[in-house]
Design a protein around this motif. Structure first.
Motif, PDB file in Angstrom:
ATOM      1  N   PRO A 247       0.969  -1.467   0.186  1.00 38.18           N
ATOM      2  CA  PRO A 247      -0.064  -0.326   0.016  1.00 38.18           C
ATOM      3  C   PRO A 247       1.089   0.800  -0.198  1.00 38.18           C
ATOM      4  N   VAL A 248       0.142   1.716  -0.189  1.00 40.60           N
ATOM      5  CA  VAL A 248       1.203   3.262  -0.274  1.00 40.60           C
ATOM      6  C   VAL A 248      -0.024   4.832   0.439  1.00 40.60           C
ATOM      7  N   THR A 249       0.705   4.758   1.379  1.00 42.59           N
ATOM      8  CA  THR A 249      -0.219   5.526   1.862  1.00 42.59           C
ATOM      9  C   THR A 249       0.122   7.275   2.249  1.00 42.59           C
ATOM     10  N   GLY A 250      -0.541   7.666   2.589  1.00 43.30           N
ATOM     11  CA  GLY A 250      -0.435   9.366   3.192  1.00 43.30           C
ATOM     12  C   GLY A 250      -0.258  10.147   1.624  1.00 43.30           C
ATOM     13  N   VAL A 251      -0.953   9.944   0.734  1.00 42.95           N
ATOM     14  CA  VAL A 251      -0.838  10.047  -0.461  1.00 42.95           C
ATOM     15  C   VAL A 251      -2.385  10.967  -1.099  1.00 42.95           C
ATOM     16  N   VAL A 252      -2.221  12.403  -0.764  1.00 45.24           N
ATOM     17  CA  VAL A 252      -3.468  13.589  -0.815  1.00 45.24           C
ATOM     18  C   VAL A 252      -3.550  13.238  -2.109  1.00 45.24           C
ATOM     19  N   ILE A 253      -4.675  13.287  -2.686  1.00 46.60           N
ATOM     20  CA  ILE A 253      -6.393  12.519  -3.935  1.00 46.60           C
ATOM     21  C   ILE A 253      -7.399  13.864  -3.578  1.00 46.60           C
ATOM     22  N   THR A 254      -7.429  15.099  -4.951  1.00 45.11           N
ATOM     23  CA  THR A 254      -8.338  15.249  -4.566  1.00 45.11           C
ATOM     24  C   THR A 254      -9.066  15.554  -5.681  1.00 45.11           C
ATOM     25  N   ALA A 255     -10.464  15.447  -5.275  1.00 51.11           N
ATOM     26  CA  ALA A 255     -11.567  15.584  -6.455  1.00 51.11           C
ATOM     27  C   ALA A 255     -12.274  17.338  -6.679  1.00 51.11           C
ATOM     28  N   ILE A 256     -11.937  18.320  -8.169  1.00 47.48           N
ATOM     29  CA  ILE A 256     -12.385  19.494  -8.252  1.00 47.48           C
ATOM     30  C   ILE A 256     -13.396  19.141  -9.504  1.00 47.48           C
ATOM     31  N   GLY A 257     -14.938  19.275  -8.327  1.00 53.20           N
ATOM     32  CA  GLY A 257     -16.504  19.294  -9.230  1.00 53.20           C
ATOM     33  C   GLY A 257     -16.377  20.400 -10.281  1.00 53.20           C
TER      34      GLY A 257
END
Ligand SMILES: Nc1ncnc2c1ncn2[C@@H]1O[C@H](COP(=O)(O)OP(=O)(O)OP(=O)(O)O)[C@@H](O)[C@H]1O
Ligand SMILES: [Mg+2]
Lengths: 427, 303, 328
Positions: A46-56
């Motif tokens: 697993p790759v932890t601590g990665v920030v993923i953002t969704a822009i609506g």
């Protein structure tokens, strides 16, 4: 010291339960509409601590961070089109994106589409190579990568071509033979068999069930009904779609790796970096292809195969059992395809659309050599494999398939019957 | 001299007269050739399928092209009509060079062919098949298509002509049927009628009689003779020597891609070289120059 | 379970915006494949051309939406010529492979970083693409439909979309009953025969490709206008295959085939999805989760395409005899 790292960024599963088009009814609650996914290395860590953002669509952004299992969840307030961005700076040390473009992807969350699956991993053969190397070394590297890739393509293309040659079927579900082979091995592997044992069992299973069985249950009856070639082609498309989503249903949309050899450390052979598994697989592929060629040339049924490819009516008139030849061709084609699928599964990963993604490349190889000519398919596959890898010297990796497709179209312009193919007669 | 032509139809008589003094050698010049071909060759791999040094087709005649299976007759048709590209060669239609021209252009110029394997347009009616043959239809332009008043009158005239042609071929009862529902022989007839719909100067028929029953053959032969009487040149491929003998004014014999003999039917069929070409490969040297045995044997080859 | 709601939702989708997009693509494909016999597996590229024309003109270049309609038609024509001139001389199976390859090639190009400034890369172009169109909406601002769940904005799109679709259907009807239609049908049956009758088959095929592509491009325009967003990965080859399914369902080479096919396809698909989702949500089915519904829908689509082609290639309304005549 060169170290290759790859990030097989998972598949984003987008779920929107009972999401309405808009208007009259109460919109789905926030919890119902989410974007979820799993980030993992090819080794399955697993790759932890990665920030993923969704822009609506309204410009509002919502973020999620991958947890210790690599899972992230982004709750959405409504459907619409979203841009999902991965913050590269939050990736752990030593892990990079295979493909920069994957840092940002778009998704459409709309009524009627309950779930959209978008593969984020390009799953390319070569990862980002850290450190610098000279162009000369890179040429060698890409050339040898190309040969290995060409071997995979050849394994897939031979079956495609044999089936075309003997039955005239342009099989758009041939890619799924690769996928099914890879997943069958995965199933045995997950059940506890080492992949070294699981792979040959899966190949035999694939040859008999997906090859012989498929021909028996589907294609032979269709030939009996005198289904036309175009109709059969469309049937194969339906089959491909059906098989792909059956796999998603049972295995999910995320890429998975075999339990063994997933994160095998690389070795350097002079200027060429590779993994022992890739070399062994390459050698096995050469043996399999050579055996197929010798079989076609020497054995009685192999010769019969060539005769049927040449002229089925004539072959059958001279006493060749055409249906038997076709059965054998399906067995061999499916077996080689399963091998190709496992090859890809071992060097990259297994994912539901892996066969679909390579299908056009297989067609490119086959067309390059000329539909229906077996040696052409192998030569075509090597050319395409090397071409695809070498073009990354000049064009971005994300566009490497573009080059191959373009080459195929170009060749058809000059020689509509393919490089080694024959022209059809009129009248 | 008049005696042998006086109970002939005028077209037949004219062809007979014109060809009477033509030398009976391969590539002999004709008094009024509609097609002249030179050095036409086509190779498939190691096989020279067609290698014709010179040939002329007399205008207004019925010329038969015969030869054993695989002699290159169909290939020669394909080359002359532009459906296949030759390795070398020039040929003319009405003195105009037409080598390298697209096949549809040649059809418009008056050189229309039929195919050995019948090409009826199955899911279209017999009438639509026929109307497709008519040339210069304004409604076939996409811009006019949506304006029926630009093509209605023309369409009606074409339909009349089509019915008239169909009734000649005993197909008038089938006008509204799908072509795919016709029998094999009827398709041959339809294909021929459709070719005539184009209004050709020369019509090239590839085995028009194959698969047509003997009763119908007679009327088909009559139709072909009629075509000549109307001034259209006919070049046709046929394996049945009786028929060739019955209707052709001139016979060209091909073997292994080359023209090996030419002449009126009687003379050609007695030519030992021709019998050799037809039977030699199968019967070695054991043959007698006998027209009857030639006929009997070659009927089996009608495919 | 609320069957009333399921039904209205299903109807809304069967006649809705997404269905319309597929309908335009299917009307175009009917000319190309149904009547002319062109195995165009790259129809999605024409839809993409329409959608991207709007995206680029309105967002990238900041010009008028109306201009983009002209540009969309020009783009789809250029695409048809680029695709057609080299490929229309090829055998049917090669044509299929080349068109699908070309559509993928185009998708990879528009989503590439190299052209991100123009096409917006992987995210595509999102923004107020259809504003000029929605400004013309004559419906009162507080308008809501009594039964169907279209918003005021969607209803406007649906009204204009269906009017256009009927217009195009009329157009196709006129075309195929003309001598032009006869020629293209002949090409479908046997190209060489038509050539031997003096028709320039290549030009007719090209015309069919251009006309069919232009109609499909309208689907793309509608997409951009209605969804206000154009994204490369929605233009995958599967789109084309679903259009084929629709066409075969309604009956290829039938004037109303695309309309019948679209409505039935979306009715079945949406209805099935709604029923299954609600069964799952209400706990009647516990071995599936809501996320599985999407996969199962696609599975059914694939299965449907197969079964349709095997057992009813003439479509549900078609006349078996028309197809039984030859072995297609
Ligand atoms: N497209 C092609 N590719 C390879 N060989 C071909 C092709 N077309 C024709 N040939 C070969 O050329 C030779 C001449 O063929 P062709 O069809 O012209 O014979 P034919 O005189 O019409 O015979 P038949 O009387 O049987 O119709 C044959 O040996 C055939 O196999
Ligand atoms: Mg022939």
């Amino acid at each position: 010291m060169l170290r290759r790292v790859r990030l097989a960024l998972g598949v984003l599963l987008l779920t929107s339960v009972a999401f309405l088009v808009s208007g009259g009814f109460s919109p789905a609650t926030a919890a119902d509409t989410t974007i979820t996914g799993t980030l993992s290395t090819p080794a399955g860590l697993p790759v932890t601590g990665v920030v993923i953002t969704a822009i609506g669509p309204d410009g509002v952004s919502v973020s999620g961070t991958s947890d210790e299992k690599g899972v992230f969840v982004i709750p959405l307030s409504a459907g619409g089109s979203y841009t999902v961005e991965l913050d590269i700076t939050t990736l752990p040390e030593g892990i990079t994106l295979n493909n920069e473009a994957d840092a940002s992807r778009s998704l459409l969350v709309l009524g009627g589409e309950k779930r959209i699956i978008i593969g984020l991993s390009e799953g390319g053969e070569s990862g980002i190579v850290a450190g610098s190397s000279g162009t000369g070394e890179r040429v060698v590297q890409l050339f040898l990568d190309g040969i290995l890739y060409g071997l995979v393509i050849a394994l897939g293309a031979v079956g495609l071509n044999l089936v075309f040659g003997t039955t005239g079927l342009t099989n758009f579900s041939h890619g799924e033979l690769l996928t099914l082979g890879a997943f069958t091995a995965l199933t045995f592997n997950t059940a506890g068999l080492n992949i070294i044992i699981a792979a040959p069992i899966a190949i035999i299973f694939a040859a008999l069930v997906y090859g012989w069985g498929q021909n028996r249950i589907l294609w032979r009856p269709l030939r009996r009904r005198k289904t036309g070639l175009i109709a059969a082609m469309i049937v194969s498309i339906g089959l491909a779609i059906f098989l792909r989503y059956t796999l998603v249903l049972f295995f999910g949309g995320a890429p998975q790796s075999y339990k063994q050899f997933a994160g095998q450390p690389g070795i350097a052979l002079g200027p060429f970096n590779t993994t022992p598994k890739a070399l062994i697989l390459g050698a096995l592929a050469i043996i399999a292809l050579a055996a197929t060629v010798i079989w076609l040339q020497r054995s009685r049924i192999g010769k019969a195969t060539r005769a049927v490819s040449d002229n089925p009516a004539l072959a059958s008139a001279t006493g060749i059992d055409v249906e038997r030849v076709i059965s054998v061709v399906w067995i061999i084609g499916a077996g080689l395809a399963a091998f190709a699928g496992i090859y890809l599964g071992l060097t990259q990963n297994t994912v539901w659309n892996m066969g679909q993604r390579i299908l056009l490349v297989l067609f490119a190889a086959v067309i390059l050599g000329g539909l229906g000519t077996i040696y052409g398919a192998i030569v075509g596959a090597m050319v395409v494999g090397i071409f695809i890898q070498m073009t990354t010297l000049f064009i971005p990796t994300e566009m490497k398939t573009v080059g191959a497709l373009f080459l195929m179209i170009l060749i058809l312009l000059v020689r509509p019957q393919g490089l080694l193919g024959r022209k059809e007669r009129v009248g | 001299m008049r005696a042998d032509t006086e109970n002939m139809a005028p077209g037949r008589a004219a062809a007979y007269e014109a060809l009477r003094d033509v030398a009976r050698v391969p590539g002999s010049p004709k008094p009024d050739p509609i097609v002249i071909a030179d050095r036409v060759s086509r190779q498939f791999g190691g096989l020279k399928a067609v290698d014709v040094a010179h040939v002329e087709i007399q205008r207004g005649s019925i010329t038969a092209l015969i030869g054993p299976n695989g002699a290159g007759k169909t290939t020669l048709f394909n080359l002359l009509t532009g459906f296949d590209k030759p390795d070398t060669g020039e040929w003319t239609l009405n003195k105009k060079p037409i080598a390298g021209k697209a096949p549809y252009r040649l059809a418009r110029m008056g050189m229309v062919r039929t195919f050995q394997l019948t090409k009826a347009l199955s899911r279209m009616t017999v009438m639509d098949n026929m109307l497709l043959g008519a040339n210069g239809q304004s409604g076939e332009r996409v811009l006019n298509a949506l304006l029926p008043f630009t093509w209605r009158a023309q369409e009606r005239a074409n339909a009349e002509r089509a019915v008239e042609l169909l009734s000649r071929f005993n197909l008038d009862a089938k006008v509204g049927d799908f072509a795919g529902s016709l029998s094999g022989g009827q398709r041959k007839l339809l294909e021929m009628a459709r070719a005539l719909m184009v209004g050709p100067e020369i019509v090239m028929l590839d085995e028009p009689m194959a698969g047509v029953n003997p009763a119908l053959t007679q009327s088909l032969l009559g139709h072909i003779k009629n075509i000549r009487e109307e001034g259209t040149t006919v070049l046709f491929v046929e394996h049945d020597m009786d028929m060739v003998h019955d209707i052709s004014d001139w016979v060209i014999v091909m073997a292994q891609g080359q023209i090996i003999a030419e002449g009126p039917p009687d003379a050609v069929m007695k030519d030992p070289q021709v019998i050799e070409a037809y039977l030699g490969s199968r019967h070695g040297n054991a043959l007698t120059a006998d027209g009857a045995s030639l006929t009997a044997d070659s009927q089996g080859g009608t495919t | 379970m609320d069957f009333g709601q399921i039904f209205t939702l299903t109807i809304t989708q069967a006649f809705g915006v997404t269905a319309l997009i597929y309908l335009f693509a299917a009307i175009g494909l009917n000319i190309q494949f149904g009547y002319t016999g062109l195995l165009n597996f790259g129809q999605v590229a024409f839809v993409a051309a329409g959608a991207y024309a709007v995206g680029v003109i309105v967002l990238t270049l900041d010009l008028s939406l109306w201009l983009s309609i002209i540009v969309a038609l020009m783009a789809s024509t250029v695409l048809a010529l680029l695709l057609g001139i080299p490929t229309l001389r090829l055998r049917a199976d090669y044509l299929a492979i080349v068109t699908i390859a070309a559509s993928e090639l185009l998708r990879l190009l528009v989503r590439s970083i190299a052209f991100k400034d123009v096409f917006g890369g992987a995210q595509g172009l999102n923004g107020k693409l259809g504003q000029e169109f929605h400004d013309l909406n004559p419906l009162p601002a507080d308008f809501t439909l009594p039964i169907l769940s279209w918003s005021r904005q969607d209803l406007w799109v649906v009204i204009v979309g269906w009017s256009l679709a009927l217009l195009f259907t009329l157009f196709v009807w006129g075309l195929v009953r003309s001598p032009w239609g006869r020629v293209v049908k002949g090409i479908r049956e046997d190209e060489d025969a038509v050539v031997s009758l003096g028709k320039n088959v290549f030009v007719y095929k090209l015309q069919a490709l251009v006309i069919g592509g232009g109609i499909a491009a309208f689907g793309g325009i509608l997409w951009a206008v209605a969804k206000q967003s154009v994204q490369p990965d929605t233009f995958q080859p599967d789109f084309t295959f679903f259009v084929f399914t629709i066409l075969l369902l309604g009956g290829a080479a039938r004037v109303f085939g695309p309309i019948a096919g679209t409505v039935i396809f979306w009715f079945l698909l949406a209805g099935f999805g709604e029923v299954l989702s609600s069964l799952i949500n209400n706990g009647y089915i516990d071995f599936l989760t809501a996320t599985d519904v999407g996969s199962i829908r696609f599975m059914l689509m694939g299965l449907g395409l197969m079964l349709l082609m095997i057992f009813r290639p003439q479509g549900i309304f078609g006349d078996r005899r028309e197809l039984a005549l030859d072995a297609r």
